[in-house]
Design an enzyme around this catalytic site. Structure first.
Site, short mmCIF file in Angstrom:
data_model
loop_
_atom_site.label_atom_id
_atom_site.label_comp_id
_atom_site.label_asym_id
_atom_site.label_seq_id
_atom_site.Cartn_x
_atom_site.Cartn_y
_atom_site.Cartn_z
N ARG A 104 0.88 -1.19 0.00
CA ARG A 104 0.00 0.00 0.00
C ARG A 104 0.91 1.22 0.00
NH1 ARG A 104 -5.34 1.43 3.49
NH2 ARG A 104 -6.13 0.09 1.85
N HIS A 131 -7.40 0.90 -6.43
CA HIS A 131 -7.62 0.05 -5.24
C HIS A 131 -8.32 -1.24 -5.70
CE1 HIS A 131 -7.91 -1.14 -1.23
NE2 HIS A 131 -8.76 -0.27 -0.74
N GLN A 134 -10.19 -3.79 -3.27
CA GLN A 134 -11.49 -3.35 -2.80
C GLN A 134 -12.59 -3.70 -3.81
OE1 GLN A 134 -12.22 -1.75 0.31
NE2 GLN A 134 -14.26 -2.39 -0.34
N ASP A 219 -17.08 7.47 -1.71
CA ASP A 219 -15.87 7.34 -0.89
C ASP A 219 -15.59 8.72 -0.28
OD1 ASP A 219 -13.47 6.41 0.19
OD2 ASP A 219 -12.37 6.38 -1.71
N CYS A 259 -16.23 1.85 0.50
CA CYS A 259 -15.09 1.01 0.88
C CYS A 259 -14.71 1.16 2.35
CB CYS A 259 -13.89 1.31 -0.01
SG CYS A 259 -13.25 2.99 0.13
N ARG A 287 -13.62 -8.36 1.97
CA ARG A 287 -12.18 -8.16 1.73
C ARG A 287 -11.43 -9.45 2.09
NH1 ARG A 287 -10.02 -3.08 1.57
NH2 ARG A 287 -8.16 -4.23 0.92
N1 NVA Z 1 -9.82 6.75 -1.49
C1 NVA Z 1 -9.44 6.35 -0.16
C2 NVA Z 1 -9.73 4.90 0.05
C3 NVA Z 1 -9.38 4.39 1.43
C4 NVA Z 1 -9.62 2.92 1.58
C5 NVA Z 1 -7.97 6.67 0.07
O1 NVA Z 1 -7.18 6.47 -0.86
O2 NVA Z 1 -7.64 7.12 1.16
N1 CP Z 2 -11.21 0.01 2.45
C1 CP Z 2 -9.94 -0.05 2.89
O1 CP Z 2 -8.99 -0.30 2.14
O2 CP Z 2 -9.82 0.13 4.23
P1 CP Z 2 -8.48 0.32 5.06
O3 CP Z 2 -7.88 1.64 4.66
O4 CP Z 2 -8.92 0.28 6.49
O5 CP Z 2 -7.53 -0.80 4.74
#
Ligand code: NVA
Ligand code: CP
Length: 303
Positions: A104, A131, A134, A219, A259, A287
């Protein structure tokens, strides 16, 4: 055969993606029945996190343990990656010791570089651009509640972010239409919009965008790494909140996905997650199951 990676949904064929969603459902049933299934004994996964996470970390770590393997949490703060060791060197070293790597991070190019130098599968667990993990869970959730999504219409409300880009990929692979409703200047990746113009319709008014749709997704307005823009974005996104009243304008059997984590009072109303049309907590649980299906797909040799 060369190593398979999962950096975007496009690393799967449409057939593989559909199969993976079905398999995720089977693995869910097996777990609910208490069946032990450990095809990944002696397998180790390295999980590199340069951003925060709850769901992704818990689901991958629990998933590896349930499949008989082991997962190792590596925060960039505590590894040499955080002190500037090149991604290329880190990839060669880490992938020489483990069986799969999950990352990540911010820049999507980082996971691409890591994958290029890795001798084991690399999984994108969120970048600024995509992502895909997800979307596996989202598509599993839609499938288990409503059946095939082929020919249906989804609507993305809010920021044209990493999730929205991955929704575009999902729409192309699973053959559904996608309405995208965002304020001007917050559109998803231009190249994706152009490539899939035949199935995408852009809107500025959420009330128009949700009409005729079967799945409503949104989101946060400020993603990880955009914390400094949060105040400005709150102003730009006024009117883009998803609520039960907005959902009333969609098709009667439409479902709501997010998500998570969610900000009640911003992109969703206080009561949206408790609405019967919300399948957000199944989505979150999925997930676990969807990523177990992915790990099995990438790591278990087919007979
Ligand atoms: N769009 C959000 C998703 C978090 C799971 C981010 O990138 O922070
Ligand atoms: N939806 C998602 O990826 O959640 P986290 O940021 O908690 O991993």
């Amino acid at each position: 055969m060369s190593t398979r990676h999962f950096l975007t949904l496009n690393d799967l064929t449409a057939g593989e993606l559909k199969q993976l969603i079905l398999r995720a459902g089977e693995l869910k049933q097996m777990r609910n029945a208490g069946q032990v299934y450990e095809p990944l004994q002696n397998h180790v996964m390295a999980m590199i996190f340069e951003k925060a996470s709850t769901r992704t970390r818990v689901s991958f770590e629990a998933g590896m343990a349930q499949l008989g393997g082991h997962a190792m949490f590596l925060s960039s703060r505590d590894t040499q990656l955080g002190r500037g060791e090149p991604v290329e060197d880190s990839a060669r070293v880490i992938s020489s010791m483990v069986d799969v790597v999950m990352i990540r991070t911010f820049d999507h190019a980082t996971v691409e570089t890591f994958a290029r130098y890795s001798r084991v599968p690399v999984i994108n667990a969120l970048t600024d651009d995509y992502h895909p993990c997800q979307l596996l869970a989202d598509m599993q959730a839609y499938h288990e509640h409503r059946g095939s999504i082929q020919g249906k219409t989804a609507v993305w409300i809010g920021d044209g972010n990493n999730m929205c880009n991955s929704y575009i990929n999902a729409a192309a692979l699973l053959d559904f239409r996608l309405h995208i409703c965002c304020p001007e200047g917050f559109e998803p990746m231009q190249s994706l919009l152009e490539q899939h113009a035949d199935r995408i319709q852009l809107f500025r008014d959420p009330r128009e965008a949700v009409r005729g749709t079967d799945l409503i997704a949104t989101d946060v307005w400020a993603s990880m790494g955009q914390e400094e823009e949060a105040k400005l974005r709150e102003k730009k996104f006024v009117g883009f909140q998803v609520s039960p009243e907005l959902m009333d304008l969609a098709n009667p059997d439409a479902v709501f996905l997010h998500c998570l984590p969610a900000h009640r009072g911003e992109e969703i109303s206080e009561d949206m997650l408790d609405d019967p049309r919300s399948i957000v907590f199944d989505e979150a649980e999925n997930r676990l199951h969807a990523q177990k299906a992915l790990l099995e797909f990438l790591l278990v040799k087919k007979a």
